[in-house]
Enzyme design. Structure first.
Site, PDB file in Angstrom:
ATOM      1  N   CYS A  61       0.860  -1.172   0.000  1.00  0.00           N
ATOM      2  CA  CYS A  61       0.000   0.000   0.000  1.00  0.00           C
ATOM      3  C   CYS A  61       0.906   1.235   0.000  1.00  0.00           C
ATOM      4  O   CYS A  61       1.820   1.328   0.830  1.00  0.00           O
ATOM      5  CB  CYS A  61      -0.901   0.009   1.229  1.00  0.00           C
ATOM      6  SG  CYS A  61      -1.841   1.551   1.404  1.00  0.00           S
ATOM      7  N   ASP A  76      -0.144  -6.044   0.259  1.00  0.00           N
ATOM      8  CA  ASP A  76      -1.389  -6.447  -0.399  1.00  0.00           C
ATOM      9  C   ASP A  76      -1.088  -7.719  -1.183  1.00  0.00           C
ATOM     10  O   ASP A  76      -0.016  -7.851  -1.786  1.00  0.00           O
ATOM     11  CB  ASP A  76      -1.872  -5.354  -1.364  1.00  0.00           C
ATOM     12  CG  ASP A  76      -2.381  -4.131  -0.622  1.00  0.00           C
ATOM     13  OD1 ASP A  76      -3.164  -4.308   0.324  1.00  0.00           O
ATOM     14  OD2 ASP A  76      -1.994  -3.008  -0.997  1.00  0.00           O
ATOM     15  N   VAL A 100       5.669 -12.800 -24.328  1.00  0.00           N
ATOM     16  CA  VAL A 100       6.451 -12.615 -23.112  1.00  0.00           C
ATOM     17  C   VAL A 100       6.934 -13.981 -22.620  1.00  0.00           C
ATOM     18  O   VAL A 100       6.203 -14.971 -22.644  1.00  0.00           O
ATOM     19  CB  VAL A 100       5.657 -11.865 -22.022  1.00  0.00           C
ATOM     20  CG1 VAL A 100       4.462 -12.666 -21.518  1.00  0.00           C
ATOM     21  CG2 VAL A 100       6.561 -11.466 -20.859  1.00  0.00           C
ATOM     22  N   GLU A 101       8.180 -14.014 -22.195  1.00  0.00           N
ATOM     23  CA  GLU A 101       8.770 -15.243 -21.667  1.00  0.00           C
ATOM     24  C   GLU A 101       8.358 -15.380 -20.204  1.00  0.00           C
ATOM     25  O   GLU A 101       8.403 -14.414 -19.439  1.00  0.00           O
ATOM     26  CB  GLU A 101      10.296 -15.162 -21.822  1.00  0.00           C
ATOM     27  CG  GLU A 101      11.018 -16.451 -21.535  1.00  0.00           C
ATOM     28  CD  GLU A 101      11.275 -16.673 -20.074  1.00  0.00           C
ATOM     29  OE1 GLU A 101      11.104 -17.819 -19.617  1.00  0.00           O
ATOM     30  OE2 GLU A 101      11.630 -15.703 -19.368  1.00  0.00           O
ATOM     31  N   SER A 102       7.933 -16.574 -19.795  1.00  0.00           N
ATOM     32  CA  SER A 102       7.294 -16.763 -18.496  1.00  0.00           C
ATOM     33  C   SER A 102       8.216 -16.526 -17.300  1.00  0.00           C
ATOM     34  O   SER A 102       7.772 -15.991 -16.284  1.00  0.00           O
ATOM     35  CB  SER A 102       6.639 -18.142 -18.401  1.00  0.00           C
ATOM     36  OG  SER A 102       7.600 -19.158 -18.550  1.00  0.00           O
ATOM     37  N   HIS A 115      -4.022  -0.905  -5.936  1.00  0.00           N
ATOM     38  CA  HIS A 115      -4.366  -2.091  -6.733  1.00  0.00           C
ATOM     39  C   HIS A 115      -4.587  -1.735  -8.196  1.00  0.00           C
ATOM     40  O   HIS A 115      -4.055  -2.385  -9.100  1.00  0.00           O
ATOM     41  CB  HIS A 115      -5.631  -2.764  -6.198  1.00  0.00           C
ATOM     42  CG  HIS A 115      -5.590  -3.160  -4.759  1.00  0.00           C
ATOM     43  ND1 HIS A 115      -4.432  -3.278  -4.028  1.00  0.00           N
ATOM     44  CD2 HIS A 115      -6.587  -3.479  -3.908  1.00  0.00           C
ATOM     45  CE1 HIS A 115      -4.722  -3.652  -2.791  1.00  0.00           C
ATOM     46  NE2 HIS A 115      -6.023  -3.777  -2.690  1.00  0.00           N
ATOM     47  N   GLU A 116      -5.385  -0.694  -8.418  1.00  0.00           N
ATOM     48  CA  GLU A 116      -5.726  -0.290  -9.790  1.00  0.00           C
ATOM     49  C   GLU A 116      -4.480   0.145 -10.564  1.00  0.00           C
ATOM     50  O   GLU A 116      -4.339  -0.138 -11.756  1.00  0.00           O
ATOM     51  CB  GLU A 116      -6.754   0.848  -9.768  1.00  0.00           C
ATOM     52  CG  GLU A 116      -8.059   0.502  -9.064  1.00  0.00           C
ATOM     53  CD  GLU A 116      -8.041   0.687  -7.542  1.00  0.00           C
ATOM     54  OE1 GLU A 116      -9.106   0.527  -6.926  1.00  0.00           O
ATOM     55  OE2 GLU A 116      -6.972   0.973  -6.959  1.00  0.00           O
TER      56      GLU A 116
END
Length: 148
Positions: free
Chosen positions: A48, A55, A70-72, A89-90
């Site tokens: 936060c 969070d 994208v490579e994992s 969060h957003e």
């Protein structure tokens, strides 16, 4: 493909704060096809930005690749780099999506954060994007409008 990637097979270095530079891509072997790729990260953490409290979330990333994917392992390290990052969060969800758009220019992408409750409230931010001037732009608009 191996020449495109630098993280696989090497000692893993975990960044301690937001690190989009760890993201890597490889060439999509089926760019003529439209297909979904889903990543599910059930151990996402961030802080936060006001209280510094942790969070926790599951981050779900769905995309229809273009030329690059994208490579994992690099995605795992990138998501881990949020561990000490202060962001609402957003903001985290939108930042993840924007970084992935910049990285690989997908045809379509959506990112959802399923954050665990704090103070008795769960927050599930969702964002999406469809490549402009393609049917995927309309798809993004419709999926956002019809989101439940």
């Amino acid at each position: 493909m191996e020449k495109e990637l630098s993280l696989l097979g090497k000692k893993t270095e975990y960044k301690q704060d937001y690190a989009p530079e760890v993201l890597e891509t490889f060439t999509n072997k089926h760019p003529e096809m439209d297909y979904w790729v889903r990543f599910n990260c059930p151990e996402f953490t961030s802080l936060c930005p006001i209280t510094g409290q942790p969070d926790f979330a599951t981050i779900q990333i769905d995309y229809i690749p273009g030329i690059r994917m994208v490579e994992s392992k690099s995605l795992k390290l990138y998501l881990f780099s949020f561990r000490n990052h202060g962001g609402f969060h957003e903001d985290c969800v939108n930042l993840i999506m924007k970084d992935l758009i910049k990285l690989m220019d997908p045809k379509y992408i959506e990112v959802t954060g399923f954050f665990t409750p704090r103070g008795g409230i769960s927050i599930y931010p969702y964002c999406n994007y469809g490549r402009p001037d393609t049917p995927f732009a309309e798809m993004a608009k419709q999926r956002l409008i019809n989101r439940h």
